[in-house]
Design an enzyme around this catalytic site. Sequence first.
Site, short mmCIF file in Angstrom:
data_model
loop_
_atom_site.label_atom_id
_atom_site.label_comp_id
_atom_site.label_asym_id
_atom_site.label_seq_id
_atom_site.Cartn_x
_atom_site.Cartn_y
_atom_site.Cartn_z
CG ASP A 10 37.81 13.44 -18.46
OD1 ASP A 10 36.74 13.93 -18.25
OD2 ASP A 10 37.81 12.51 -19.18
CG ASP A 12 32.58 10.25 -16.40
OD1 ASP A 12 32.51 9.31 -15.37
OD2 ASP A 12 32.12 11.25 -16.38
#
Length: 247
Positions: A10, A12
């Site tokens: 991922d 953020d």
Amino acid sequence: MSGLQALIFDVDGTLADTERDGHRVAFNQAFANAGLDWDWSIELYGKLLAVTGGKERMRFYLDTYRPDVQMNDELIADLHKAKNQYYAQLLERGGIPLRPGVKRLLAAARAANLRLAISTTTTPANVFALLTGNIDADWFEVIAAGDIVPKKKPASDIYDYVLAQMKLPAADCLAFEDSENGLISAMDAGITTLVTINDYTQNHNFDRAKLVLSDLGEPNRPCQIIQGDTQGSTYVDLPLLTRLIAA
Ligand code: XBP
Ligand code: MG
């Protein structure tokens, strides 16, 4: 062949703490520049993060907090574009560092010929803005981001897409996430997931995660173990990841 073959990250909150001092600040700049009196405080933004995707987040804000305001999708898209330009400028100024252990682990994975990918809700340009000056984007075989799939996290679409692109079974991959929505997305795609928390996500439900840590740690800077067993490791390295996938 089976065993650990790929790491899927991922962006953020996982590669860097981009939300509070990055996206949030850029949203507010875009709102002010458009003459809107919206100001997303640190606290409010924490609530808005329940909705992934910047455009979707603005629509949720309008529906929930400003039901009197009418705004069409085109205007939301324009605001979002402006927000991402401010975000890129902020990153260019070196505003947001990578989280502990991220660069070390990526470099180790690369040296060991593990395959790397990105699975994120954010706009593709934001991924490249973050990687520039930090990590060569070519290290990632697949960068799956933004509107590329019909449903954003917590739907599993973006992880399903990465697996299909890499032609790998979920069982041979590990995902790295920071939020409950991200964890649900990866787990529903069948991928064992390691979570590194941050201020916004520390109270999320991570029951399904294999391991929950403060961060990836460094040899001289141990991480804190919040859930699961590192079997003595004080930072995340490839032997630990291999044990996780085998367990
Ligand atoms: C994070 C998100 C994104 C960012 C903003 O997703 O939900 O919406 O807050 O990015 P992830 P955009 O943790 O999966 O990277 O404004 O480009 O959507
Ligand atoms: Mg995240």
